[in-house]
Design a protein around this motif. Structure first.
Motif, PDB file in Angstrom:
ATOM      1  N   TYR A   2       0.834  -1.204   0.000  1.00  0.00           N
ATOM      2  CA  TYR A   2       0.000   0.000   0.000  1.00  0.00           C
ATOM      3  C   TYR A   2       0.865   1.250   0.000  1.00  0.00           C
ATOM      4  O   TYR A   2       1.989   1.249   0.530  1.00  0.00           O
ATOM      5  CB  TYR A   2      -0.924   0.021   1.216  1.00  0.00           C
ATOM      6  CG  TYR A   2      -2.060  -0.967   1.111  1.00  0.00           C
ATOM      7  CD1 TYR A   2      -3.251  -0.607   0.494  1.00  0.00           C
ATOM      8  CD2 TYR A   2      -1.927  -2.261   1.613  1.00  0.00           C
ATOM      9  CE1 TYR A   2      -4.299  -1.520   0.388  1.00  0.00           C
ATOM     10  CE2 TYR A   2      -2.963  -3.179   1.497  1.00  0.00           C
ATOM     11  CZ  TYR A   2      -4.141  -2.800   0.882  1.00  0.00           C
ATOM     12  OH  TYR A   2      -5.163  -3.697   0.766  1.00  0.00           O
ATOM     13  N   ARG A   3       0.328   2.306  -0.583  1.00  0.00           N
ATOM     14  CA  ARG A   3       0.985   3.611  -0.538  1.00  0.00           C
ATOM     15  C   ARG A   3       0.130   4.526   0.319  1.00  0.00           C
ATOM     16  O   ARG A   3      -1.094   4.600   0.138  1.00  0.00           O
ATOM     17  CB  ARG A   3       1.137   4.170  -1.951  1.00  0.00           C
ATOM     18  CG  ARG A   3       1.977   5.443  -2.009  1.00  0.00           C
ATOM     19  CD  ARG A   3       2.378   5.755  -3.434  1.00  0.00           C
ATOM     20  NE  ARG A   3       3.125   6.991  -3.516  1.00  0.00           N
ATOM     21  CZ  ARG A   3       3.592   7.514  -4.654  1.00  0.00           C
ATOM     22  NH1 ARG A   3       3.384   6.866  -5.792  1.00  0.00           N
ATOM     23  NH2 ARG A   3       4.255   8.653  -4.656  1.00  0.00           N
ATOM     24  N   ASN A  26      -3.752   0.920  -2.918  1.00  0.00           N
ATOM     25  CA  ASN A  26      -2.837  -0.174  -3.236  1.00  0.00           C
ATOM     26  C   ASN A  26      -1.998   0.199  -4.452  1.00  0.00           C
ATOM     27  O   ASN A  26      -2.144   1.288  -5.022  1.00  0.00           O
ATOM     28  CB  ASN A  26      -3.583  -1.501  -3.420  1.00  0.00           C
ATOM     29  CG  ASN A  26      -4.437  -1.546  -4.685  1.00  0.00           C
ATOM     30  OD1 ASN A  26      -4.358  -0.683  -5.559  1.00  0.00           O
ATOM     31  ND2 ASN A  26      -5.268  -2.564  -4.783  1.00  0.00           N
ATOM     32  N   GLU A  27      -1.118  -0.703  -4.876  1.00  0.00           N
ATOM     33  CA  GLU A  27      -0.187  -0.374  -5.950  1.00  0.00           C
ATOM     34  C   GLU A  27      -0.880  -0.177  -7.289  1.00  0.00           C
ATOM     35  O   GLU A  27      -0.308   0.417  -8.214  1.00  0.00           O
ATOM     36  CB  GLU A  27       0.875  -1.462  -6.081  1.00  0.00           C
ATOM     37  CG  GLU A  27       0.332  -2.841  -6.389  1.00  0.00           C
ATOM     38  CD  GLU A  27       1.420  -3.894  -6.417  1.00  0.00           C
ATOM     39  OE1 GLU A  27       1.104  -5.061  -6.713  1.00  0.00           O
ATOM     40  OE2 GLU A  27       2.582  -3.554  -6.142  1.00  0.00           O
ATOM     41  N   GLU A  28      -2.129  -0.596  -7.418  1.00  0.00           N
ATOM     42  CA  GLU A  28      -2.900  -0.371  -8.635  1.00  0.00           C
ATOM     43  C   GLU A  28      -3.713   0.918  -8.578  1.00  0.00           C
ATOM     44  O   GLU A  28      -4.399   1.266  -9.532  1.00  0.00           O
ATOM     45  CB  GLU A  28      -3.832  -1.552  -8.895  1.00  0.00           C
ATOM     46  CG  GLU A  28      -3.102  -2.852  -9.197  1.00  0.00           C
ATOM     47  CD  GLU A  28      -4.061  -3.993  -9.475  1.00  0.00           C
ATOM     48  OE1 GLU A  28      -5.278  -3.814  -9.221  1.00  0.00           O
ATOM     49  OE2 GLU A  28      -3.597  -5.034  -9.944  1.00  0.00           O
ATOM     50  N   GLY A  29      -3.646   1.615  -7.441  1.00  0.00           N
ATOM     51  CA  GLY A  29      -4.374   2.860  -7.300  1.00  0.00           C
ATOM     52  C   GLY A  29      -5.787   2.710  -6.789  1.00  0.00           C
ATOM     53  O   GLY A  29      -6.560   3.679  -6.800  1.00  0.00           O
ATOM     54  N   ILE A  30      -6.146   1.535  -6.328  1.00  0.00           N
ATOM     55  CA  ILE A  30      -7.486   1.324  -5.772  1.00  0.00           C
ATOM     56  C   ILE A  30      -7.515   1.831  -4.335  1.00  0.00           C
ATOM     57  O   ILE A  30      -6.642   1.511  -3.526  1.00  0.00           O
ATOM     58  CB  ILE A  30      -7.875  -0.160  -5.818  1.00  0.00           C
ATOM     59  CG1 ILE A  30      -7.932  -0.633  -7.273  1.00  0.00           C
ATOM     60  CG2 ILE A  30      -9.222  -0.397  -5.137  1.00  0.00           C
ATOM     61  CD1 ILE A  30      -8.152  -2.115  -7.445  1.00  0.00           C
ATOM     62  N   ILE A 381      -0.026  11.648 -10.122  1.00  0.00           N
ATOM     63  CA  ILE A 381       0.865  10.830  -9.307  1.00  0.00           C
ATOM     64  C   ILE A 381       0.812   9.415  -9.860  1.00  0.00           C
ATOM     65  O   ILE A 381      -0.223   8.761  -9.829  1.00  0.00           O
ATOM     66  CB  ILE A 381       0.456  10.858  -7.834  1.00  0.00           C
ATOM     67  CG1 ILE A 381       0.601  12.291  -7.272  1.00  0.00           C
ATOM     68  CG2 ILE A 381       1.314   9.895  -7.022  1.00  0.00           C
ATOM     69  CD1 ILE A 381       0.144  12.433  -5.845  1.00  0.00           C
ATOM     70  N   GLN A 382       1.937   8.954 -10.386  1.00  0.00           N
ATOM     71  CA  GLN A 382       1.984   7.652 -11.016  1.00  0.00           C
ATOM     72  C   GLN A 382       2.231   6.556  -9.998  1.00  0.00           C
ATOM     73  O   GLN A 382       3.056   6.710  -9.098  1.00  0.00           O
ATOM     74  CB  GLN A 382       3.088   7.627 -12.079  1.00  0.00           C
ATOM     75  CG  GLN A 382       3.028   6.447 -13.017  1.00  0.00           C
ATOM     76  CD  GLN A 382       1.844   6.519 -13.972  1.00  0.00           C
ATOM     77  OE1 GLN A 382       1.539   7.576 -14.522  1.00  0.00           O
ATOM     78  NE2 GLN A 382       1.167   5.410 -14.165  1.00  0.00           N
ATOM     79  N   LEU A 383       1.507   5.463 -10.117  1.00  0.00           N
ATOM     80  CA  LEU A 383       1.690   4.295  -9.268  1.00  0.00           C
ATOM     81  C   LEU A 383       2.179   3.136 -10.131  1.00  0.00           C
ATOM     82  O   LEU A 383       1.910   3.085 -11.335  1.00  0.00           O
ATOM     83  CB  LEU A 383       0.375   3.929  -8.581  1.00  0.00           C
ATOM     84  CG  LEU A 383      -0.182   4.981  -7.632  1.00  0.00           C
ATOM     85  CD1 LEU A 383      -1.577   4.573  -7.160  1.00  0.00           C
ATOM     86  CD2 LEU A 383       0.730   5.192  -6.440  1.00  0.00           C
ATOM     87  N   PRO A 384       2.867   2.168  -9.539  1.00  0.00           N
ATOM     88  CA  PRO A 384       3.437   1.071 -10.325  1.00  0.00           C
ATOM     89  C   PRO A 384       2.419   0.323 -11.170  1.00  0.00           C
ATOM     90  O   PRO A 384       2.704  -0.098 -12.292  1.00  0.00           O
ATOM     91  CB  PRO A 384       4.044   0.156  -9.263  1.00  0.00           C
ATOM     92  CG  PRO A 384       4.328   1.037  -8.102  1.00  0.00           C
ATOM     93  CD  PRO A 384       3.245   2.074  -8.112  1.00  0.00           C
ATOM     94  N   GLY A 385       1.207   0.161 -10.661  1.00  0.00           N
ATOM     95  CA  GLY A 385       0.223  -0.628 -11.381  1.00  0.00           C
ATOM     96  C   GLY A 385      -0.733   0.182 -12.222  1.00  0.00           C
ATOM     97  O   GLY A 385      -1.784  -0.319 -12.619  1.00  0.00           O
ATOM     98  N   THR A 386      -0.386   1.460 -12.498  1.00  0.00           N
ATOM     99  CA  THR A 386      -1.294   2.304 -13.292  1.00  0.00           C
ATOM    100  C   THR A 386      -0.617   2.823 -14.526  1.00  0.00           C
ATOM    101  O   THR A 386       0.582   2.749 -14.671  1.00  0.00           O
ATOM    102  CB  THR A 386      -1.783   3.498 -12.457  1.00  0.00           C
ATOM    103  OG1 THR A 386      -0.651   4.298 -12.070  1.00  0.00           O
ATOM    104  CG2 THR A 386      -2.511   3.046 -11.218  1.00  0.00           C
TER     105      THR A 386
END
Length: 386
Positions: A2-3, A26-30, A381-386
């Protein structure tokens, strides 16, 4: 993994929370939750400015991106439309390059979804692999009554291309009251029953003059392009009060620009029209670019209307960043709280496009995108899973 992000202020999609709140995704931005800092645990990341859900650009013309800087400001709508009609052509490479640059600006500036006007299928390949959600409004126009059937058929051919399995949601939509005949409005009413449509409305006072007494500058446009309007009969009413009753099949309508709408029009829609929903889209930078005017924002707000925000096109704007529209509204209407404008740009826009279950707010389970608003700029803001 989680972020955990702690901004100076957090806009949830409906309200602006002060410092001390942490968004957990989470890492997908959910979205998992919004919690006070003392309940968030370790590994909290602090950022400057406001953290907001991704923006919904409710009105754009990505296929006009190659016209950036090519049409002078302050011409007025009628001259602007004529320049679009004569100057929108370009080779495929130029168009594709310009659309790609525009889409990149939308994405990097925090836009998550777009209501996009399409006259052609030029943008299809771009949208096929785009990280953005696109609702394609296939635009229909034709002011000559005799051409209504053929005009609709041509637009349906474009719609069929967008309705391929990989395409995003698409619907037919009228261009504007000054470019759609009565018969074409009637045909569109049948074709769009229960659907979402968009229409340019009252972008110039000349539109009202046309419908009230068949006068005004639009007559010049028809003459210059040899458009026969001999069959057109003015309604004796303002434009809004003339075209809105044509749609009585439970359409949801996004009315765009509304620069010269007034209280009489709003009262008319309240008591005389039945539809599934009305949204009023503001594109202030485009209104200033073309007519050097702004819509009656405070009047719209006082009537408790559903307001959303769009950028229009590069032909009438210097940027496609929704936050630039928020800033110009904030500058010109300082008594309105920032949170109100941000709500228009996020959850209201998501509701207008029917995607509020996915986007528009930091509600648990949604994947709305993350945007940092700081020092007059918006940045995804970029996340790894997006």
């Amino acid at each position: 993994m989680y972020r955990k992000i702690k901004p100076d202020a957090l806009f949830t999609g409906t309200e602006l929370l002060s410092a001390g709140n942490v968004l957990i995704v989470n890492e997908e931005g959910i979205v998992a939750a919004i919690v006070p800092e003392d309940e968030a645990g370790d590994d909290i990341e602090s950022i400057s400015g406001i953290l907001s859900p991704g923006f919904v650009n409710a009105h754009c013309h990505i296929e006009l991106s190659h016209l950036k800087g090519k049409i002078p400001e302050g011409t007025g709508l009628v001259d602007f439309v004529q320049k679009i009609m004569t100057g929108r052509g370009a080779d495929e490479e130029e168009k594709n390059s310009a659309m790609a640059a525009a889409a990149a600006e939308l994405y990097e500036g925090g836009t998550i979804a777009v209501g996009d006007i399409c006259n052609t299928a030029d943008s299809l390949s771009l949208k096929k692999n785009s990280p953005l959600y696109w609702h394609n409004f296939i635009e229909v126009s034709g002011f000559n009554e005799s051409g209504a059937v053929s005009r609709l058929s041509a637009a349906e051919d474009v719609l069929d291309k967008f309705n391929l399995p990989y395409s995003k949601f698409s619907t037919l939509s009228p261009h504007a009251p000054y470019s759609v005949s009565k018969k074409l409005f009637q045909l569109l009413n049948e074709k769009t029953a229960g659907q979402l449509i968009s229409i340019h409305n009252q972008e110039a006072e000349a539109e009202n003059e046309l419908y009230e007494d068949k006068q005004g500058k639009f007559l010049e446009l028809y003459q210059n392009f040899n458009i026969d309007i001999s069959s057109f009969l003015p309604s004796g009413k303002r434009s809004w009060q003339t075209w809105l009753p044509y749609f009585d099949r439970k359409q949801t309508i996004i009315s765009v620009h509304n620069t010269f709408i007034n209280q009489q029009d709003i009262s008319f829609s309240t008591f005389n029209v039945k539809n599934a929903g009305l949204y009023f889209c503001l594109c202030p930078n485009a209104n200033l670019y073309i007519e050097n005017s702004l819509p009656p924002v405070e009047m719209l707000l006082q009537n408790d209307l559903n307001i959303v925000i769009g950028t229009d096109s590069y032909a009438s704007n210097r940027s496609l960043n929704v936050y630039d529209e928020v800033l110009v509204l904030q500058k010109n209407f300082p008594s309105i709280p920032l949170a109100t404008f941000l709500k228009w740009a996020t959850i209201n826009g998501a509701k207008a496009l029917g995607i509020e279950k996915q986007f528009g707010s930091f509600t648990a389970g949604k994947k709305p995108g993350l945007v940092q608003l700081h020092e007059g700029k918006a940045k995804r803001i970029q996340l790894p899973g997006t």
